[in-house]
Design an enzyme around this catalytic site. Structure first.
Site, PDB file in Angstrom:
ATOM      1  N   TYR A  71      -5.650   7.064  -7.501  1.00 39.90           N
ATOM      2  CA  TYR A  71      -4.469   6.783  -6.413  1.00 39.90           C
ATOM      3  C   TYR A  71      -4.620   8.080  -4.832  1.00 39.90           C
ATOM      4  O   TYR A  71      -3.956   8.053  -3.876  1.00 39.90           O
ATOM      5  CB  TYR A  71      -3.475   6.369  -7.005  1.00 39.90           C
ATOM      6  CG  TYR A  71      -1.679   7.020  -6.054  1.00 39.90           C
ATOM      7  CD1 TYR A  71      -1.783   5.773  -5.419  1.00 39.90           C
ATOM      8  CD2 TYR A  71      -0.980   7.505  -5.539  1.00 39.90           C
ATOM      9  CE1 TYR A  71      -0.585   5.741  -4.725  1.00 39.90           C
ATOM     10  CE2 TYR A  71      -0.351   8.035  -5.333  1.00 39.90           C
ATOM     11  CZ  TYR A  71      -0.324   7.009  -3.409  1.00 39.90           C
ATOM     12  OH  TYR A  71       0.136   7.334  -2.874  1.00 39.90           O
ATOM     13  N   CYS A 103      13.739 -11.613  -1.277  1.00 37.29           N
ATOM     14  CA  CYS A 103      12.646 -12.526  -0.544  1.00 37.29           C
ATOM     15  C   CYS A 103      12.565 -13.158   0.711  1.00 37.29           C
ATOM     16  O   CYS A 103      11.875 -13.883   1.640  1.00 37.29           O
ATOM     17  CB  CYS A 103      11.936 -13.941  -1.522  1.00 37.29           C
ATOM     18  SG  CYS A 103      11.161 -13.038  -3.423  1.00 37.29           S
ATOM     19  N   LEU A 109      11.298  19.981 -10.478  1.00 31.32           N
ATOM     20  CA  LEU A 109       9.933  18.663 -10.102  1.00 31.32           C
ATOM     21  C   LEU A 109      10.230  17.876 -10.933  1.00 31.32           C
ATOM     22  O   LEU A 109       9.914  16.787 -11.397  1.00 31.32           O
ATOM     23  CB  LEU A 109       9.540  18.987  -8.980  1.00 31.32           C
ATOM     24  CG  LEU A 109      10.112  18.663  -7.472  1.00 31.32           C
ATOM     25  CD1 LEU A 109       8.657  19.275  -7.337  1.00 31.32           C
ATOM     26  CD2 LEU A 109       9.961  16.931  -7.222  1.00 31.32           C
ATOM     27  N   THR A 143       8.516  11.262  -8.816  1.00 28.93           N
ATOM     28  CA  THR A 143       9.505  11.575  -9.127  1.00 28.93           C
ATOM     29  C   THR A 143      10.559  10.482  -7.488  1.00 28.93           C
ATOM     30  O   THR A 143       9.653  10.532  -6.690  1.00 28.93           O
ATOM     31  CB  THR A 143       9.427  12.958  -8.235  1.00 28.93           C
ATOM     32  OG1 THR A 143       9.069  14.011  -9.485  1.00 28.93           O
ATOM     33  CG2 THR A 143      10.591  14.266  -7.728  1.00 28.93           C
ATOM     34  N   GLU A 201       2.382  13.359  -1.684  1.00 28.98           N
ATOM     35  CA  GLU A 201       1.820  12.527  -2.807  1.00 28.98           C
ATOM     36  C   GLU A 201       2.276  12.909  -3.730  1.00 28.98           C
ATOM     37  O   GLU A 201       2.080  12.482  -5.243  1.00 28.98           O
ATOM     38  CB  GLU A 201       0.481  11.740  -2.308  1.00 28.98           C
ATOM     39  CG  GLU A 201      -0.032  11.240  -0.812  1.00 28.98           C
ATOM     40  CD  GLU A 201       0.648   9.677  -1.019  1.00 28.98           C
ATOM     41  OE1 GLU A 201       0.622   9.468  -2.351  1.00 28.98           O
ATOM     42  OE2 GLU A 201       1.488   9.596  -0.286  1.00 28.98           O
ATOM     43  N   ASP A 212      -0.783   2.518  -6.705  1.00 25.16           N
ATOM     44  CA  ASP A 212       0.697   3.458  -7.108  1.00 25.16           C
ATOM     45  C   ASP A 212       1.231   2.344  -7.644  1.00 25.16           C
ATOM     46  O   ASP A 212       0.604   0.942  -7.955  1.00 25.16           O
ATOM     47  CB  ASP A 212       1.606   4.302  -5.805  1.00 25.16           C
ATOM     48  CG  ASP A 212       2.255   2.827  -5.492  1.00 25.16           C
ATOM     49  OD1 ASP A 212       2.360   1.850  -5.093  1.00 25.16           O
ATOM     50  OD2 ASP A 212       3.711   4.180  -5.024  1.00 25.16           O
ATOM     51  N   TRP A 235       6.990  13.694   5.513  1.00 25.85           N
ATOM     52  CA  TRP A 235       5.006  13.188   5.229  1.00 25.85           C
ATOM     53  C   TRP A 235       5.122  13.078   6.121  1.00 25.85           C
ATOM     54  O   TRP A 235       3.920  12.319   7.000  1.00 25.85           O
ATOM     55  CB  TRP A 235       5.444  13.689   3.913  1.00 25.85           C
ATOM     56  CG  TRP A 235       6.107  12.302   2.684  1.00 25.85           C
ATOM     57  CD1 TRP A 235       5.188  11.336   3.312  1.00 25.85           C
ATOM     58  CD2 TRP A 235       7.159  13.175   2.180  1.00 25.85           C
ATOM     59  NE1 TRP A 235       6.384  10.072   2.306  1.00 25.85           N
ATOM     60  CE2 TRP A 235       7.533  11.124   1.817  1.00 25.85           C
ATOM     61  CE3 TRP A 235       8.119  14.174   2.015  1.00 25.85           C
ATOM     62  CZ2 TRP A 235       8.907  11.063   0.736  1.00 25.85           C
ATOM     63  CZ3 TRP A 235       9.045  13.955   1.498  1.00 25.85           C
ATOM     64  CH2 TRP A 235       9.009  12.222   0.627  1.00 25.85           C
TER      65      TRP A 235
HETATM   66  S1  SF4 Z   1       8.666 -12.785  -1.286  1.00 27.37           S
HETATM   67 FE1  SF4 Z   1       9.644 -11.494  -2.581  1.00 27.37          FE
HETATM   68  S2  SF4 Z   1       8.107 -11.600  -4.528  1.00 27.37           S
HETATM   69 FE2  SF4 Z   1       6.874 -11.833  -2.510  1.00 27.37          FE
HETATM   70  S3  SF4 Z   1       6.100  -9.575  -1.970  1.00 27.37           S
HETATM   71 FE3  SF4 Z   1       7.951 -10.701  -1.064  1.00 27.37          FE
HETATM   72  S4  SF4 Z   1       9.281  -9.647  -2.084  1.00 27.37           S
HETATM   73 FE4  SF4 Z   1       7.466  -9.597  -3.080  1.00 27.37          FE
END
Ligand code: SF4
Length: 354
Positions: free
Chosen positions: A124, A203, A84, A47, A41, A142, A28
């Site tokens: 949404y 992160c 689905l 799903t 969407e 979402d 898509w």
């Molecule tokens: S730093 Fe970590 S907690 Fe912050 S938006 Fe990025 S992945 Fe998410």
């Protein structure tokens, strides 16, 4: 969001750069056609992406535009939706297509108010279609976006309530760079799907870690804050399996029932039915002689869990007609009628049609 305009711009451009390089190639995403975006969407609600891909491709072949969908029969659409789940999505798509055909000559409207009036289109979906297909500056919040933005903003209120969603929507609106709403919304969702995942977000790989409040204070695991959801109600059923030649007895479910207007099997709530043989005899109107337990399976819905015990009956033909809603379905027809997954499990468990 506690950030000045510069850092907001910084966040948006870091995120967009990351998205350009890392986005998954999904069918898509190759389209700007509002109809295709809308279908994708709706399918993607509740799903997983991998599950949706083959359905999406097939659905667009079968119903390439609003008109084709509007003119198709409901039973046929439900059959292609089979597997689905959450069938109200398919019914709403169908009704919405009919409304678009009638009111807008088959052209999907690009005004928020018009879209929101169509069945199955909430905030949404309206935001996603407007931003992705028309590049209009609307947020599309979402579950992924709620999580990402509440972490970036260090938002510690419950995200399940409508106020929380609305505030997150405002934050997103403020971050959308001019003319890039579609990409930006998708980039936020992608970050939520790939890096800013619910548990142990990645992160160290995150392009916007320098702007993230949760990261800088080590609160990634406690944000977003969600109040405990109610656990689904368990229900135990007897499910009757009767075979004849190359067919099986099935029941067209009442439209008010869960999984209504689709095919299942005759069922009784165990707690209310001490003697399933007698009670099924009454319900089905055939002379049931003996029963044999075939096994158990369960199906989890959002608000209910069904534990179903299948029992096969030995029975005798009577002169009586089958009660309304019951029918002998030939094994080779079972693929052509809508049978929701809960009952597919019974078919599999009992080797029906094999
Ligand atoms: S730093 Fe970590 S907690 Fe912050 S938006 Fe990025 S992945 Fe998410």
């Amino acid at each position: 969001l506690n950030m000045n305009k510069n850092s907001g711009q910084n966040l948006s451009s870091l995120l967009l750069d990351w998205y350009q390089e890392n986005k998954r190639d999904l069918p898509w995403r190759r389209s700007k056609d509002p109809y295709s975006i809308w279908i994708s969407e709706i399918m993607l609600q509740q799903t997983r992406v991998e599950t949706v891909i083959p359905y999406y491709t097939r659905f667009l072949q079968d119903y390439p535009n609003v008109r084709a969908l509007a003119e198709a029969g409901e039973e046929e659409i439900l059959t292609s939706w089979k597997g689905l789940g959450y069938y109200s999505r398919a019914r709403n798509l169908h009704r919405a297509a009919q409304m678009i055909q009638e009111k807008y000559q088959g052209i999907i409207p690009n005004a928020y108010e018009d879209l929101r009036l169509l069945p199955g289109i909430g905030d949404y979906t309206a935001g996603a279609v407007l931003s992705i297909a028309f590049n209009l500056s609307f947020p599309a919040v979402d579950g992924n976006v709620l999580r990402v933005v509440s972490r970036i903003a260090g938002w510690e209120e419950d995200i399940r309530d409508a106020m929380g969603r609305e505030k997150i929507g405002h934050i997103v609106s403020g971050l959308i760079p001019p003319g890039r709403a579609g990409e930006f919304n998708q980039a936020l969702m992608e970050l939520g799907a790939e890096l800013c995942i619910p548990k142990n977000p990645l992160c160290t790989d995150c392009p916007i870690r320098s702007c993230c409040s949760a990261m800088s204070t080590g609160r990634q695991s406690c944000i977003p804050v969600k109040k405990q959801a109610k656990s689904p109600v368990p229900l135990e059923y007897w499910v009757a399996v009767l075979r004849r030649d190359k067919s099986v007895l099935m029941q067209y479910r009442d439209q008010t029932a869960l999984l209504g207007r689709m095919w299942g099997f005759p069922m009784l709530i165990k707690m209310l039915s001490a003697e399933p043989l007698n009670e099924f005899t009454q319900q089905i109107g055939l002379e049931l002689r003996e029963m044999r337990r075939l096994g158990e399976t369960k199906h989890v819905f959002t608000h209910q869990v069904w534990r179903m015990e299948a029992i096969e009956f030995i029975w005798e033909e009577t002169q009586n007609e089958l009660p309304k809603g019951l029918a002998w379905i030939p094994f080779d027809k079972m693929d052509h009628i809508p049978i929701p997954r809960a009952f597919q499990k019974i078919i599999k468990l009992c080797d029906i049609g094999v």
